[in-house]
Motif scaffolding. Sequence first.
Motif, short mmCIF file in Angstrom:
data_model
loop_
_atom_site.label_atom_id
_atom_site.label_comp_id
_atom_site.label_asym_id
_atom_site.label_seq_id
_atom_site.Cartn_x
_atom_site.Cartn_y
_atom_site.Cartn_z
N ALA A 1 0.86 -1.19 0.00
CA ALA A 1 0.00 0.00 0.00
C ALA A 1 0.89 1.24 0.00
O ALA A 1 2.02 1.20 0.49
N PRO A 2 0.39 2.34 -0.55
CA PRO A 2 1.22 3.55 -0.64
C PRO A 2 1.71 4.04 0.72
O PRO A 2 0.97 4.06 1.70
N ALA A 3 2.98 4.39 0.76
CA ALA A 3 3.60 4.97 1.95
C ALA A 3 4.89 5.65 1.51
O ALA A 3 5.45 5.32 0.47
N PHE A 4 5.34 6.60 2.29
CA PHE A 4 6.61 7.26 2.03
C PHE A 4 7.68 6.48 2.77
O PHE A 4 7.96 6.73 3.95
N VAL A 5 8.27 5.52 2.08
CA VAL A 5 9.21 4.57 2.68
C VAL A 5 10.55 5.24 2.95
O VAL A 5 11.10 5.93 2.09
N VAL A 6 11.06 4.99 4.14
CA VAL A 6 12.35 5.53 4.58
C VAL A 6 13.40 4.44 4.62
O VAL A 6 14.55 4.65 4.28
N LEU A 7 13.01 3.24 5.03
CA LEU A 7 13.93 2.11 5.17
C LEU A 7 13.19 0.85 4.72
O LEU A 7 12.05 0.62 5.14
N ASP A 8 13.80 0.09 3.85
CA ASP A 8 13.17 -1.12 3.30
C ASP A 8 14.17 -2.26 3.37
O ASP A 8 15.14 -2.29 2.61
N GLU A 9 13.96 -3.15 4.34
CA GLU A 9 14.86 -4.27 4.55
C GLU A 9 14.05 -5.56 4.60
O GLU A 9 12.83 -5.52 4.77
N PRO A 10 14.70 -6.71 4.47
CA PRO A 10 13.95 -7.97 4.42
C PRO A 10 13.00 -8.20 5.60
O PRO A 10 11.90 -8.72 5.40
N ASP A 11 13.38 -7.81 6.81
CA ASP A 11 12.54 -8.05 7.98
C ASP A 11 11.85 -6.81 8.54
O ASP A 11 10.99 -6.93 9.40
N LEU A 12 12.24 -5.63 8.07
CA LEU A 12 11.77 -4.38 8.65
C LEU A 12 11.39 -3.37 7.57
O LEU A 12 11.96 -3.38 6.47
N LEU A 13 10.48 -2.49 7.92
CA LEU A 13 10.09 -1.41 7.02
C LEU A 13 9.88 -0.17 7.87
O LEU A 13 9.32 -0.24 8.97
N ALA A 14 10.35 0.98 7.39
CA ALA A 14 10.11 2.24 8.08
C ALA A 14 9.53 3.22 7.06
O ALA A 14 9.94 3.25 5.90
N PHE A 15 8.57 4.01 7.52
CA PHE A 15 7.88 4.95 6.63
C PHE A 15 7.43 6.16 7.44
O PHE A 15 7.33 6.09 8.68
N LEU A 16 7.17 7.26 6.74
CA LEU A 16 6.74 8.47 7.42
C LEU A 16 5.36 8.29 8.02
O LEU A 16 4.48 7.68 7.40
N ASP A 17 5.16 8.82 9.21
CA ASP A 17 3.85 8.83 9.85
C ASP A 17 2.96 9.81 9.09
O ASP A 17 3.40 10.91 8.75
N VAL A 18 1.72 9.42 8.80
CA VAL A 18 0.83 10.31 8.05
C VAL A 18 0.33 11.48 8.89
O VAL A 18 -0.17 12.45 8.34
N ARG A 19 0.46 11.39 10.20
CA ARG A 19 0.10 12.49 11.11
C ARG A 19 1.30 12.78 12.00
O ARG A 19 1.30 12.50 13.20
N PRO A 20 2.36 13.35 11.43
CA PRO A 20 3.61 13.51 12.18
C PRO A 20 3.51 14.53 13.31
O PRO A 20 2.82 15.54 13.19
N VAL A 21 4.22 14.24 14.39
CA VAL A 21 4.39 15.22 15.46
C VAL A 21 5.23 16.36 14.89
O VAL A 21 4.92 17.53 15.06
N PHE A 22 6.32 16.00 14.21
CA PHE A 22 7.16 16.94 13.46
C PHE A 22 7.50 16.28 12.13
O PHE A 22 7.53 15.05 12.03
N LYS A 23 7.78 17.09 11.12
CA LYS A 23 8.12 16.54 9.81
C LYS A 23 9.34 15.64 9.91
O LYS A 23 10.33 15.99 10.54
N GLY A 24 9.24 14.46 9.33
CA GLY A 24 10.29 13.45 9.43
C GLY A 24 9.94 12.35 10.41
O GLY A 24 10.62 11.32 10.47
N HIS A 25 8.87 12.51 11.18
CA HIS A 25 8.38 11.50 12.14
C HIS A 25 8.21 10.18 11.38
O HIS A 25 7.47 10.09 10.43
#
Length: 141
Positions: free
Chosen positions: A13-37
Amino acid sequence: MQSCGFCAIVAGAPAFVVLDEPDLLAFLDVRPVFKGHTLLVPREHVETLPDLPAELRDPFLEALQRLAQAMEGALGAQGSFVAVNNRVSQSVPHLHAHVIPRTKGDGLRGFLWPRHRYADDEEAEAYAARLRDGLEAPPTS
């Protein structure tokens, strides 16, 4: 899990992916506390931190370290706030760690909730003892 929003992101599903690894995924929060959350999740559906399989503990923590470092290097933050909710206040029932860039004077005050003092040293020691006992008890799952 089909109804899990984070499993949907893991599945593409669409997301602003920050880190994409075989066991882990990191993406921007759609309701960030601060930009880059950023949110870090295991690809496998795991509900809480205590449920995280042993083989994912080190990779999960190592990725958190790299994300916290990236907040400073890539975004110019002075530090970061890293948090994990387990059940209470966990908006999505899929383990996720928040990594939030911080700067002095950004308006975020300590933790996001009021503090409660112990009545005295005896009460504090009683809580410490209960937790020590809990660490020695077998897991309840």
